[in-house]
Design a protein around this motif. Structure first.
Motif, short mmCIF file in Angstrom:
data_model
loop_
_atom_site.label_atom_id
_atom_site.label_comp_id
_atom_site.label_asym_id
_atom_site.label_seq_id
_atom_site.Cartn_x
_atom_site.Cartn_y
_atom_site.Cartn_z
N GLY A 298 0.81 -1.21 0.00
CA GLY A 298 0.00 0.00 0.00
C GLY A 298 0.84 1.26 0.00
O GLY A 298 0.54 2.23 -0.70
N THR A 299 1.91 1.26 0.78
CA THR A 299 2.80 2.41 0.83
C THR A 299 3.49 2.64 -0.50
O THR A 299 3.59 3.78 -0.98
N LEU A 300 3.97 1.58 -1.11
CA LEU A 300 4.61 1.71 -2.42
C LEU A 300 3.63 2.21 -3.47
O LEU A 300 4.00 2.98 -4.36
N SER A 301 2.38 1.79 -3.37
CA SER A 301 1.39 2.24 -4.35
C SER A 301 1.12 3.72 -4.20
O SER A 301 0.86 4.41 -5.19
N LEU A 302 1.20 4.24 -2.98
CA LEU A 302 1.00 5.67 -2.76
C LEU A 302 2.20 6.49 -3.22
O LEU A 302 2.05 7.50 -3.90
N THR A 303 3.37 6.05 -2.86
CA THR A 303 4.57 6.84 -3.17
C THR A 303 4.94 6.77 -4.64
O THR A 303 5.60 7.68 -5.16
N SER A 304 4.52 5.71 -5.33
CA SER A 304 4.86 5.60 -6.75
C SER A 304 3.70 5.98 -7.65
O SER A 304 3.77 5.82 -8.86
#
Length: 313
Positions: A233-239
Motif C-alpha cells: 500500500g505504501t509503495l502504491s501511494l509513493t509511486s
C-alpha cells in the motif's frame, strides 16, 4: 512528468527561473510576466521529471514561494516531446521510484480527515462484512474490504511518524479510532435489527463458518499478511500506482474483524468479540509498522540518491 504552475512575486521571478534552469530534469519553461492577479505576480510554468520533482519543490519552498505565491503540481498523463524525453533521461533514478514527500503529506492529510463520507463508507463496509460473516459469504467479505477507507488514515499515521507531523498523526489516529468506534456501534444496532427481522441469528454466528472463521482467529499469518499489505500500500501511494490499493484493501481483514466483533458483541459472544478485536488490532499494527519502515527506507535511499546527484554535478 510533472507540470508545475507557479505564481511568483515579480522581484523573485529571475531567482526562481534560474533555479528551474539549473535543476536537472526540467523543460518547457514558460514565463508570463504580470499575469497573476490573486496573488499579484508573474506566472511561471514548467515540466519536470518525477524523479527531480521532490528536489525542485523543496527548493521552491525554501524560497518561501508557498507563502508569498503559489506552487501547484499536476501529473502529466501524456507528453509527446523530445525535450521531455531528454529531461527524464537526464534526471537521476527512475520516475516510478521517486517519492514526492510534499504530495504524500498532502494526500494522506486529505485521506485521513474524519468526515461524514469517511465514516459512512467505513460503516457501510462494516455492515456489509457483518452480513458476510453471518452468512459465511466470502464474496461479501471481499466486497466489504474493497469499500473500507481505513488505509487512508493508516498511511497518514505512518507518514506523520516519518515526517514528524504531530497534527497529521493526531488527525489520523482520531479518524481511525472514531471511525471504527462509530462503525462498530452502528453494526451492533444493525445486528439487533436484522435479528428482529429473522435474517441474523445467534445460531448462524456460532455455526461452523469455514469461509469466514479466520476473522476471529488471529495467527502469525494475520500479522505477516498485514505487513506485506502495508508495504504494498505504501509503495502504491509513493509511486502513484494507486490501482494497487485495491489489492491491498482486499488482503487485510480489518473491516471484517470489526464487523465480526460487533455482531458477536450483540449476541454476547465474548470469545469471538475478543478474537475479532485482537485480529483487528494485529492487522492495524502490522500495516502501520510496515508502512512506517517502508517510508523510512525510501527516505533514506532517496536522500542518498540526491546526495550522490549533487556530488556528481
Amino acid at each position: 512528468m510533472l507540470h508545475l504552475r507557479l505564481i511568483i512575486p515579480a522581484d523573485r521571478t529571475d531567482e526562481v527561473v534560474r533555479l528551474i534552469e539549473n535543476t536537472v530534469g526540467t523543460t518547457h519553461l514558460v514565463v508570463v510576466p504580470g499575469a497573476a492577479r490573486n496573488p499579484v505576480g508573474d506566472v511561471v510554468m514548467c515540466d519536470v521529471a518525477r524523479e527531480a520533482g521532490d528536489e525542485l519543490i523543496g527548493a521552491l519552498r525554501e524560497l518561501g514561494l508557498d507563502k508569498t505565491g503559489s506552487i501547484a503540481v499536476e501529473n502529466i498523463d501524456l507528453s509527446l516531446s523530445k525535450r521531455a524525453d531528454k529531461a527524464e533521461k537526464e534526471a537521476p533514478g527512475e520516475g516510478a521510484d521517486a517519492v514526492l514527500w510534499e504530495h504524500l503529506a498532502d494526500a494522506t492529510h486529505e485521506e485521513s480527515t474524519l468526515s461524514i463520507t469517511y465514516v459512512a463508507f467505513l460503516t457501510l463496509a462494516t455492515m456489509i462484512a457483518a452480513c458476510g460473516v453471518v452468512l459465511d459469504n466470502a464474496i461479501l467479505i471481499v466486497g466489504a474490504m474493497a469499500v473500507g477507507p481505513e488505509f487512508g488514515p493508516l498511511a497518514g499515521l505512518s507518514t506523520a511518524i516519518v515526517q514528524r507531523h504531530p497534527r497529521l498523526a493526531l488527525r489520523s489516529l482520531i479518524a481511525l479510532l472514531v471511525g471504527f468506534a462509530v462503525a462498530m456501534a452502528v453494526t451492533v444496532g444493525f445486528t439487533v435489527f436484522m435479528d428482529t427481522l429473522g435474517y441474523f441469528t445467534e445460531a448462524k454466528l456460532e455455526a461452523d463458518r469455514p469461509n469466514t472463521a479466520f476473522v476471529y482467529a488471529p495467527d502469525a499469518f494475520s500479522f505477516i499478511v498485514a505487513v506485506l499489505a502495508g508495504i504494498a500500500g505504501t509503495l502504491s501511494l509513493t509511486s502513484a500506482k494507486s490501482g494497487a490499493l485495491v489489492g491491498v484493501a482486499i488482503s487485510v481483514t480489518t473491516v471484517p474483524a470489526a464487523a465480526n466483533a460487533a455482531v458477536a458483541l450483540a449476541y454476547g459472544d465474548t470469545k469471538q468479540t475478543i478474537g475479532s478485536t485482537n485480529q483487528l488490532l494485529l492487522n492495524l499494527a502490522g500495516i502501520i509498522l510496515a508502512a512506517t519502515l517502508t517510508l523510512i527506507l525510501q527516505k533514506y535511499l532517496w536522500s542518498r540518491q540526491r546526495a550522490a546527484t549533487r556530488a556528481a554535478r
